[in-house]
Design a protein around this motif. Structure first.
Motif, PDB file in Angstrom:
ATOM      1  N   CYS A 190      16.173 -95.565 -26.311  1.00 48.55           N
ATOM      2  CA  CYS A 190      15.634 -95.316 -24.967  1.00 48.55           C
ATOM      3  C   CYS A 190      16.469 -96.073 -23.937  1.00 48.55           C
ATOM      4  O   CYS A 190      16.733 -97.269 -24.091  1.00 48.55           O
ATOM      5  N   SER A 206      14.962 -89.859 -22.684  1.00 53.30           N
ATOM      6  CA  SER A 206      15.515 -91.214 -22.717  1.00 53.30           C
ATOM      7  C   SER A 206      14.507 -92.264 -22.262  1.00 53.30           C
ATOM      8  O   SER A 206      14.794 -93.461 -22.285  1.00 53.30           O
ATOM      9  N   VAL A 207      13.303 -91.816 -21.848  1.00 52.54           N
ATOM     10  CA  VAL A 207      12.288 -92.733 -21.330  1.00 52.54           C
ATOM     11  C   VAL A 207      11.513 -93.358 -22.492  1.00 52.54           C
ATOM     12  O   VAL A 207      11.038 -92.658 -23.396  1.00 52.54           O
ATOM     13  N   VAL A 226       8.252 -96.039 -23.107  1.00 54.57           N
ATOM     14  CA  VAL A 226       7.113 -96.651 -22.415  1.00 54.57           C
ATOM     15  C   VAL A 226       6.443 -97.684 -23.318  1.00 54.57           C
ATOM     16  O   VAL A 226       6.022 -97.366 -24.435  1.00 54.57           O
ATOM     17  N   THR A 239      15.818 -95.651 -20.329  1.00 52.51           N
ATOM     18  CA  THR A 239      14.977 -95.949 -19.176  1.00 52.51           C
ATOM     19  C   THR A 239      13.660 -96.498 -19.694  1.00 52.51           C
ATOM     20  O   THR A 239      12.918 -95.798 -20.391  1.00 52.51           O
ATOM     21  N   ARG A 287      11.029-100.692 -15.440  1.00 55.94           N
ATOM     22  CA  ARG A 287      10.187-100.233 -14.341  1.00 55.94           C
ATOM     23  C   ARG A 287       8.736-100.599 -14.645  1.00 55.94           C
ATOM     24  O   ARG A 287       8.310-100.530 -15.795  1.00 55.94           O
ATOM     25  N   THR A 337       1.277 -89.527 -23.546  1.00 60.43           N
ATOM     26  CA  THR A 337       2.610 -88.915 -23.583  1.00 60.43           C
ATOM     27  C   THR A 337       2.570 -87.422 -23.902  1.00 60.43           C
ATOM     28  O   THR A 337       3.617 -86.780 -23.931  1.00 60.43           O
ATOM     29  N   TRP A 380       8.621 -88.428 -23.668  1.00 61.54           N
ATOM     30  CA  TRP A 380       8.762 -89.880 -23.708  1.00 61.54           C
ATOM     31  C   TRP A 380       8.464 -90.441 -25.100  1.00 61.54           C
ATOM     32  O   TRP A 380       7.613 -89.927 -25.822  1.00 61.54           O
ATOM     33  N   ASP A 410      12.214 -86.153 -19.708  1.00 63.73           N
ATOM     34  CA  ASP A 410      13.371 -87.016 -19.951  1.00 63.73           C
ATOM     35  C   ASP A 410      13.182 -87.756 -21.273  1.00 63.73           C
ATOM     36  O   ASP A 410      12.393 -88.708 -21.357  1.00 63.73           O
ATOM     37  N   VAL A 435      10.277 -91.513 -13.272  1.00 68.25           N
ATOM     38  CA  VAL A 435      10.787 -90.885 -14.495  1.00 68.25           C
ATOM     39  C   VAL A 435      10.275 -89.453 -14.583  1.00 68.25           C
ATOM     40  O   VAL A 435       9.167 -89.146 -14.141  1.00 68.25           O
ATOM     41  N   VAL A 460       9.897 -98.445 -19.263  1.00 68.38           N
ATOM     42  CA  VAL A 460       8.755 -98.585 -18.351  1.00 68.38           C
ATOM     43  C   VAL A 460       7.663 -99.391 -19.053  1.00 68.38           C
ATOM     44  O   VAL A 460       7.376 -99.166 -20.227  1.00 68.38           O
TER      45      VAL A 460
END
Length: 248
Positions: A185, A127-128, A130, A187, A216, A154, A159, A125, A121, A189
């Motif tokens: 979000c 769109s992430v 966590v 993506t 992820r 962060t 993020w 970004d 990532v 993680v």
């Protein structure tokens, strides 16, 4: 050189002990003159008493114990101090200095950020999302301490992040990912605020993947050189404190 006894939590998962040993191997490479020994609080050997007894039997009169712990929960506040008190009774000629826990050191915070980025990532970004996962504790203070780490991890990124816990507290990693997904979000993680892999981390990840198949998984902190560097810093600081006390 005063022996450095690195004390890990211990786990039934053999990957955990191997990961900690690998982190200490890096430390030994960087400081070949140091006497670095690994001990465990539970579930693995050698135990802390066994290593302290061995240090005393080798003729050492001083030792520094570095707790490989991220939080000040039961093991740091109660378990380890009791073990060290008992060891001092058995080995009255051995002066044992307990270093500070690894805690939320800035190097480890940066390592956690690197761990997340290693999943592919980008830092910029938005769109992430966590799910930042610690073991969890029945003590609200310990969980609050984990939550305070999140904005530091962060920092410098775009993020979104939510603290979560593998046990004893809410939200879980899977439910934290749900919150992030519902907030937009795309993506996702799961990132561990844990030193080494183990059964708790595996369960948290398995539930996260079941609920969000595309999630992820970031690696644990012992994959990063920062762990060895922080252990070295804690050891040297404890040696300095012990030296000042001895000179007073």
């Amino acid at each position: 050189m005063i022996p450095l006894i690195a004390v890990a939590h211990g786990s039934r998962d053999p990957r955990s002990a191997r990961a900690v040993a690998a982190a200490l191997a890096v430390l030994r490479t960087e400081h070949p003159e140091w006497d670095v020994r690994l001990a465990f609080l539970d579930l693995n050997t050698p135990s802390v008493p066994q290593v302290l007894d061995a240090v005393a039997a080798d003729g050492h009169r001083r030792a520094v114990v570095v707790p490989l712990l991220l939080g000040s929960a039961f093991h740091a506040r109660v378990d380890l101090p009791a073990i060290l008190a008992d060891a001092r009774t058995r080995n009255p000629l051995l002066e044992v200095t307990r270093a500070d826990i690894l805690g939320d050191d800035a190097l480890l915070v940066a390592a956690a950020r690197d761990s997340i980025a290693s999943t592919g990532v980008a830092l910029d970004d938005p769109s992430v999302g966590v799910a930042f996962c610690a073991v969890g504790s029945r003590r609200d203070e310990a969980n609050t301490a984990t939550a305070r780490v999140v904005p530091r991890v962060t920092d410098g990124t775009t993020w979104a992040a939510v603290p979560c816990y593998a046990t004893a507290a809410e939200p879980t990693a899977a439910s934290a990912l749900g919150l992030l997904a519902r907030s937009g979000c795309r993506t996702l993680v799961v990132a561990p605020w844990m030193l080494a892999p183990g059964l708790l981390w595996d369960r948290a990840c398995a539930a996260a993947v079941e609920a969000h198949p595309g999630v992820r998984i970031a690696p644990t902190l012992t994959t990063h050189a920062a762990v060895g560097h922080v252990v070295a810093e804690r050891y040297l600081a404890a040696v300095r404190r012990a030296t000042v006390r001895a000179a007073a």
